[in-house]
Design a protein around this motif. Structure first.
Motif, mmCIF file in Angstrom:
data_model
loop_
_atom_site.group_PDB
_atom_site.id
_atom_site.type_symbol
_atom_site.label_atom_id
_atom_site.label_comp_id
_atom_site.label_asym_id
_atom_site.label_seq_id
_atom_site.Cartn_x
_atom_site.Cartn_y
_atom_site.Cartn_z
ATOM 1 N N THR A 104 0.829 -1.197 0.000
ATOM 2 C CA THR A 104 0.000 0.000 0.000
ATOM 3 C C THR A 104 0.869 1.255 0.000
ATOM 4 N N THR A 105 0.290 2.395 0.363
ATOM 5 C CA THR A 105 1.005 3.667 0.355
ATOM 6 C C THR A 105 0.752 4.381 1.695
ATOM 7 N N ARG A 107 -0.338 7.404 1.658
ATOM 8 C CA ARG A 107 -1.387 8.379 1.348
ATOM 9 C C ARG A 107 -2.758 7.765 1.574
ATOM 10 N N ILE A 129 5.050 -0.421 2.283
ATOM 11 C CA ILE A 129 4.632 0.890 1.787
ATOM 12 C C ILE A 129 5.468 1.339 0.597
ATOM 13 N N VAL A 130 4.781 1.667 -0.472
ATOM 14 C CA VAL A 130 5.424 2.187 -1.677
ATOM 15 C C VAL A 130 5.704 3.671 -1.445
ATOM 16 N N GLU A 131 6.935 4.100 -1.738
ATOM 17 C CA GLU A 131 7.291 5.482 -1.391
ATOM 18 C C GLU A 131 6.735 6.505 -2.378
ATOM 19 N N ASN A 132 6.707 6.137 -3.668
ATOM 20 C CA ASN A 132 6.154 7.082 -4.643
ATOM 21 C C ASN A 132 4.971 6.453 -5.360
ATOM 22 N N PRO A 133 3.780 6.563 -4.780
ATOM 23 C CA PRO A 133 2.620 5.877 -5.356
ATOM 24 C C PRO A 133 2.164 6.454 -6.691
ATOM 25 N N ILE A 152 -5.224 0.763 -2.062
ATOM 26 C CA ILE A 152 -5.065 2.207 -2.254
ATOM 27 C C ILE A 152 -6.399 2.921 -1.981
ATOM 28 N N SER A 163 -4.722 7.726 -8.202
ATOM 29 C CA SER A 163 -3.828 6.690 -8.723
ATOM 30 C C SER A 163 -4.321 6.235 -10.084
#
Ligand SMILES: *Cc1c(COP(=O)(O)O)cnc(C)c1O
Length: 434
Positions: A104-105, A107, A129-133, A152, A163
């Motif tokens: 996930t992210t 955000r 966690i993805v840093e740049n979604p 998301i 997204s």
């Protein structure tokens, strides 16, 4: 015959002839339902009969809400729950099973992100966690062997980032896992994730879905087409005694709920054993709110858009975030996914001191200062210190949440009055401490 969204939102899932011809959906305020004879009881307890048995698991009022939500998404089934947090946590637990992970992210709703560190590790749910979604390839790189789902928000809180859902769905499906979308800010009126590749949709129905600031509720909707028998979800394939048939033969989730395995398991396991059931009265309030969903959201989006121009030209405003704001990086995605408007949450940077900002949020007379969104009344908050205050500094940085952020949630008042309210609050903040 298929009906349009606006017809379904007031009619779907309810047949008055089945309810003493009551025009308004009755509130079945009862704990249990008579079992009849003991053979009928056998069928009810073995998931062989859909009739209600006990209100924690199913109730006729709640059932209308579930069917209506499924219809509004053209989904296979829905389940209503006692809060958005129950919907998010049950959904992630349901996807991950014993040993899965969620990609996930940062955000996301503040409470959702906070749960990643406060409670999920205690119950064996691991989150990456993805840093740049904004870059779908980051999700591809973030997948691990035991990742069970990508999660998301379709429109994020508070910045309304969008997204590329179809790209993420393709990545998830390439890996044999579902895409789960929290669609709370968008509502199905502005965006139906199931039509863009998502497999499961999660809601805080507390917000614009019910829309009157008078109920805490959640919901999960599924498409019914994702294959949970692909080998990555042993918890859907394992035969269990509590799912046995009338001949005491153990069955698995896919056998008991072939049309809607995700919400079927969520009901049989999470709702049944963890218990966040929506009350019939609260389901009634959500149904009442749904009747005006399109009309409310349309007005809220119009109010947000009318105020954007004012904010963009205000000397007290450092920046404005909304997909329709000037220079927004999400314009192209908004045009593609949100033709009716990208929601009614607008954030902006307050150009003043911390003290002036605090005076400002206390000085609006129409915008209510409270931790909620999607209400019929317009709301204001300083999220860095409140709704997103529990985020660790790293997660706050990943979410891009600066201390000058002010979040507005637009209600149904007159746009002129709302703009004048902001103007008088700015004046108060800057005069008082000038
Ligand atoms: C409010 C919210 C939640 C949590 O919902 P509750 O009904 O307050 O439990 C989850 N996701 C989003 C996007 C929200 O805004």
């Amino acid at each position: 015959m298929s009906y349009d969204f606006d017809t379904l939102k007031v009619q779907a899932g309810y047949d008055a002839a089945q309810h003493n011809n009551a025009v308004s959906v009755p509130i079945y305020q009862t704990t249990a339902f008579a079992l009849g004879d003991s053979y009928r009881a056998d069928r009810l307890f073995s998931f062989s009969d859909d009739d209600p048995l006990y209100t924690r698991i199913a109730n006729p009022t709640v059932d209308v809400l579930e069917k209506r939500l499924a219809a509004l998404h053209e989904g296979a089934a829905a389940i209503a729950l006692a809060s958005g947090m129950a919907a998010v946590s049950y959904t992630l637990l349901n996807a991950a099973g014993k040993s899965g992970r969620i990609l996930t992210t940062a955000r996301l709703y503040g409470g959702t992100v906070d749960a990643f560190t406060s409670i999920y590790p205690d119950i064996g749910l691991n989150v990456d966690i993805v840093e740049n979604p904004d870059d779908p390839r980051e999700f591809e790189r973030g997948l691990k062997e035991n990742t069970s789902a990508i999660f998301i928000e379709s429109l994020t809180n508070p910045f309304a980032a969008i997204s590329d859902i179809e790209a993420l769905a393709e990545i998830a499906h390439g890996h044999g896992i579902p895409l789960i979308v929290d669609n709370t800010l968008a509502t199905p009126y502005l965006f139906n994730p199931l039509q863009h590749g998502a497999d499961v949709v999660v809601y805080s129905a507390t917000k614009a879905l019910s829309g009157h600031g008078n109920v805490i509720a959640g919901a999960v909707v599924e498409n019914g087409t994702f294959d949970y028998g692909n080998g990555r979800f042993p918890h859907f394939e394992q035969p269990l005694w509590f799912l046995r048939d009338l001949d005491d033969k153990e069955r698995n989730i896919l056998q008991v709920f072939p049309q809607f395995p995700f919400t079927g398991r969520l009901r049989a396991v999470h709702l049944n054993y963890l218990g966040a059931a929506l009350s019939p009265f609260d389901a009634y309030l959500v149904l009442l709110g749904l009747e005006t969903l399109s009309e409310r959201v349309e007005k809220q989006v119009a109010n947000a858009k009318a105020t954007l121009d004012y904010l963009e030209h205000s000397p007290y405003v450092a920046w404005v975030r909304h997909p329709s704001a000037q220079g927004s990086p999400y314009r192209a995605l908004a045009d593609r996914y949100f033709p009716k408007g990208a929601g009614s949450i607008v954030s902006f940077g307050f150009k003043g001191t911390e003290q002036q900002k605090r005076t400002f949020v206390a000085s609006t007379k129409i915008f209510g200062y409270q931790a909620n969104i999607g209400d019929a009344r317009s709301l204001i908050i300083n999220p860095a210190e409140t709704t997103h205050g529990e985020l660790t500094p790293r997660l706050r940085e990943l979410a891009g949440l600066s201390p000058d952020t002010i979040r507005l949630s637009f209600g149904l008042e007159s746009a002129k009055d709302l703009i004048e309210d902001l103007e008088q609050a700015f004046k108060t903040a800057f005069e008082e401490t000038a």
